[in-house]
Design a protein around this motif. Structure first.
Motif, PDB file in Angstrom:
ATOM      1  N   ILE A 168      25.650  56.632  15.741  1.00 13.48           N
ATOM      2  CA  ILE A 168      24.497  57.119  14.988  1.00 13.48           C
ATOM      3  C   ILE A 168      23.393  57.495  15.974  1.00 13.48           C
ATOM      4  O   ILE A 168      23.041  56.718  16.855  1.00 13.48           O
ATOM      5  N   LYS A 181      15.643  59.991   6.858  1.00 17.84           N
ATOM      6  CA  LYS A 181      16.554  59.345   5.885  1.00 17.84           C
ATOM      7  C   LYS A 181      16.031  57.956   5.510  1.00 17.84           C
ATOM      8  O   LYS A 181      15.503  57.228   6.342  1.00 17.84           O
ATOM      9  N   LEU A 214      22.011  56.647   5.462  1.00 16.10           N
ATOM     10  CA  LEU A 214      21.384  56.429   6.764  1.00 16.10           C
ATOM     11  C   LEU A 214      19.930  56.041   6.526  1.00 16.10           C
ATOM     12  O   LEU A 214      19.381  56.273   5.443  1.00 16.10           O
ATOM     13  N   ASN A 215      19.316  55.450   7.546  1.00 15.83           N
ATOM     14  CA  ASN A 215      17.941  54.987   7.425  1.00 15.83           C
ATOM     15  C   ASN A 215      17.218  55.155   8.760  1.00 15.83           C
ATOM     16  O   ASN A 215      17.701  54.670   9.787  1.00 15.83           O
ATOM     17  N   GLU A 216      16.072  55.827   8.736  1.00 15.67           N
ATOM     18  CA  GLU A 216      15.291  56.008   9.958  1.00 15.67           C
ATOM     19  C   GLU A 216      14.502  54.733  10.258  1.00 15.67           C
ATOM     20  O   GLU A 216      13.702  54.283   9.434  1.00 15.67           O
ATOM     21  N   VAL A 265      19.380  60.120  11.635  1.00 14.30           N
ATOM     22  CA  VAL A 265      18.606  59.266  10.738  1.00 14.30           C
ATOM     23  C   VAL A 265      17.227  59.829  10.408  1.00 14.30           C
ATOM     24  O   VAL A 265      16.564  59.337   9.491  1.00 14.30           O
ATOM     25  N   THR A 301      20.217  50.942  10.283  1.00 12.83           N
ATOM     26  CA  THR A 301      20.257  52.404  10.428  1.00 12.83           C
ATOM     27  C   THR A 301      21.274  53.040   9.481  1.00 12.83           C
ATOM     28  O   THR A 301      21.214  54.236   9.225  1.00 12.83           O
ATOM     29  N   GLU A 302      22.222  52.240   8.989  1.00 17.64           N
ATOM     30  CA  GLU A 302      23.198  52.757   8.020  1.00 17.64           C
ATOM     31  C   GLU A 302      23.699  51.611   7.171  1.00 17.64           C
ATOM     32  O   GLU A 302      23.888  50.500   7.649  1.00 17.64           O
TER      33      GLU A 302
END
Length: 159
Positions: free
Chosen positions: A133, A141, A114-116, A138, A88-89
């Motif tokens: 988070i 992202k 960040l990452n979804e 996210v 996620t990050e």
């Protein structure tokens, strides 16, 4: 000041460093940070002259890599016992160091993203409490994996 992590204890007063191993680099970085905290001074005072005066072959690059993930306790929906975890990050901080003295000379580039995850339900309440988070943070992202690969491939060491 003493810093403890895992089974290692590092005292900022003990400044001897032996060899040129990954562990020594890690210890050097942590000792330096601990001393700077103890003395309430910037972690990296201006060393641009030292950077310019040092032969390039004596300079090394290392990166500190940190990742946050979805909840490790969430199992795969396909019946596997393996956790269904996604990043996620990601955070990467580069440092320039002297290969002989292991002195940290400068901070280099950094990358934070960040990452979804594919399924936001993997971000449980306990997971959000630990990482800080949230799904809102996210949403939409994505990590630029080409940037991550390029940065990490240029490092002598990744911690």
């Amino acid at each position: 000041l003493t810093i403890k992590f895992n089974s290692i204890t590092i005292d900022s007063k003990n400044t001897s460093i032996k060899g040129n191993t990954m562990t020594d680099l890690t210890v050097a970085l942590i000792r330096r940070y601990a001393k700077d905290l103890e003395n309430k001074r910037p972690a990296f005072p201006d060393k641009s002259a030292l950077l310019l005066e040092t032969e390039p072959s004596k300079l090394g690059r290392l990166a500190i890599l940190d990742v946050e993930t979805t909840d490790l306790m969430v199992k795969s929906k396909e019946g596997s016992d393996a956790p269904d975890v996604e990043i996620t990050e990601i955070a990467i901080q580069e440092y320039i160091y002297h290969k002989e003295t292991l002195e940290l000379i400068a901070e280099g580039r950094s990358y934070i993203s960040l990452n979804e995850p594919s399924d936001l339900s993997k971000m449980t309440a306990s997971n959000m409490e630990i990482t800080g988070i949230t799904p809102e943070m996210v949403k939409g992202k994505k990590i630029e994996w080409e940037v991550v690969a390029t940065l990490l491939n240029e490092m002598d060491y990744v911690i």
